[in-house]
Design an enzyme around this catalytic site. Structure first.
Site, mmCIF file in Angstrom:
data_model
loop_
_atom_site.group_PDB
_atom_site.id
_atom_site.type_symbol
_atom_site.label_atom_id
_atom_site.label_comp_id
_atom_site.label_asym_id
_atom_site.label_seq_id
_atom_site.Cartn_x
_atom_site.Cartn_y
_atom_site.Cartn_z
ATOM 1 N N CYS A 148 -46.837 97.222 -9.221
ATOM 2 C CA CYS A 148 -47.935 97.138 -10.187
ATOM 3 C C CYS A 148 -49.098 96.356 -9.593
ATOM 4 C CB CYS A 148 -47.459 96.435 -11.454
ATOM 5 S SG CYS A 148 -46.378 97.451 -12.460
ATOM 6 N N ARG B 24 -50.780 92.223 -19.986
ATOM 7 C CA ARG B 24 -49.728 93.083 -20.546
ATOM 8 C C ARG B 24 -48.497 92.302 -21.027
ATOM 9 N NH1 ARG B 24 -50.010 92.502 -15.518
ATOM 10 N NH2 ARG B 24 -48.228 92.241 -14.157
#
Ligand code: ZN
Length: 358
Positions: A296, A181
């Site tokens: 996360c 990401r």
């Protein structure tokens, strides 16, 4: 085509009395090096008609054209009159007379070069940005805290937009698990400092802007002096300690703050741009216990959600710089990518919040 004798002229003194008009410098770009009249659009003659059309200038809007001495601007005026513009004037004596009269001159440093005009052409064509908006962007200074998922897209697009000075704060190193990401980094940068990796990518994208890297972990003790130099603060961090430290410092320094957070397929963005607006603590007074706020790394995150919300942060920053559109001030934008749902919620200021007495 008419005759240049028929073009209406205006004196410098009359120009100073005129309200609500467009002042256009029709000289060639190399002539701008000597400066221009403050507030003038430096459009040149070549694409004048197209530039005015792109800006959707009304045919009866007063437009004053000037060149070096007042002759070429008359020819440029004829071109506009032929396109049915009806309030066109040529400045008598042009820029030379303006300068000789001891009037103020906008210096070349505030004027875009041809290369910059080419680079930012799509911004300059936009009615809500234009040349002056682009200059505002290029004079702005933005602090981005966090060069991870949110920071990646945010930094890339702020750099592409030409923000004059960007500072990046981060203390991590690039890990393989980041690359799903954090697209500002790549495989050649593994195990390198994130700030170094981000700097390398951004310089390759736009070498014309100033980028400062600050290799520290943000905390309540070091944040305040770091944000003093910047117009807008963007929080792209991924933990509550940093988020509250940044919020409190931005409130104290009265700096616009744009915050975002992501989890799995969801996330939110908010902004505080006015002293009387709700801050992050007004919405989330305290950090939830760590058991209720898995990171996360524990719960996972789809790589695209920080990409989208980091871009949303960059877009809000540009709108604040340009003073255009509706900002997220006093609002919380929530996005759920799995179910294609979004919400725009009004937020309220808490009277017991630390921002209330600032
Ligand atoms: Zn508050």
């Amino acid at each position: 085509m008419g005759d240049i004798q028929d073009v209406e002229t205006i004196t410098i003194n009359a120009l100073k009395e005129l309200n609500s008009f467009l002042l256009v410098d029709v000289r060639e770009s190399h002539e701008f090096a000597n400066g221009t009249i403050p507030g003038a659009l430096t459009l040149g003659r070549g694409f004048l008609e197209i530039e005015l059309k792109n800006r959707q200038i009304e045919l009866d809007h007063p437009i004053v054209l000037f060149c070096a001495s007042g002759l070429r601007s008359k020819y440029a005026a004829l071109g506009l009159i032929a396109l049915n513009f009806v309030n066109i004037y040529s400045l008598e004596g042009g820029f030379e007379a303006w300068k000789a009269g001891g009037n103020s001159v906008e210096q070349p440093s505030t004027i875009l070069s041809q290369t910059e005009k080419n680079r930012y052409a799509r911004h300059i064509s936009l009615k809500d940005i234009g040349l002056h908006g682009q200059l505002k962007i290029m004079k702005s200074k933005i602090l981005v805290i966090g060069a991870g998922g949110l920071g990646s897209s945010c930094l890339l697009y702020l750099t592409a937009a030409g923000v004059g000075e960007i500072a990046i704060v981060d203390h991590d190193i690039v890990d393989l698990g980041n690359l799903q990401r954090q697209v500002i980094h790549n495989e050649t940068m593994l195990q390198k400092k994130k700030v170094e990796s981000a700097l390398h990518t951004l310089k390759a994208l736009n070498s014309g802007i100033k980028i400062k890297i600050i290799d520290v972990a943000i905390n309540t003790k070091n944040i305040q002096p770091i944000l003093e130099d910047y117009d807008i603060i963007i929080d792209c961090t991924d933990n509550f300690n940093a988020r509250y430290a940044i919020n409190d410092a931005a409130v104290k320094a009265n700096k616009p703050l744009i915050s975002a957070a992501v989890q799995q397929f969801t996330g939110h963005v908010m902004a505080r741009t006015q002293p009387y607006s709700p801050c992050y603590r007004c919405i989330y007074p305290e950090a939830p216990p760590t058991t209720l706020s898995p990171s996360c790394s524990e719960n996972g995150v789809v790589g695209i959600i920080p990409g989208i919300l980091g871009l949303h942060q960059a877009n809000e920053a540009l709108k604040i710089i340009l003073n255009i559109g509706d900002t997220l001030d006093g609002k919380l934008f929530k996005l759920d990518l799995l179910n294609n749902k979004y919400q725009l919620l009004e937020t309220k200021r808490r009277t017991d919040c630390l921002c209330h007495n600032q």
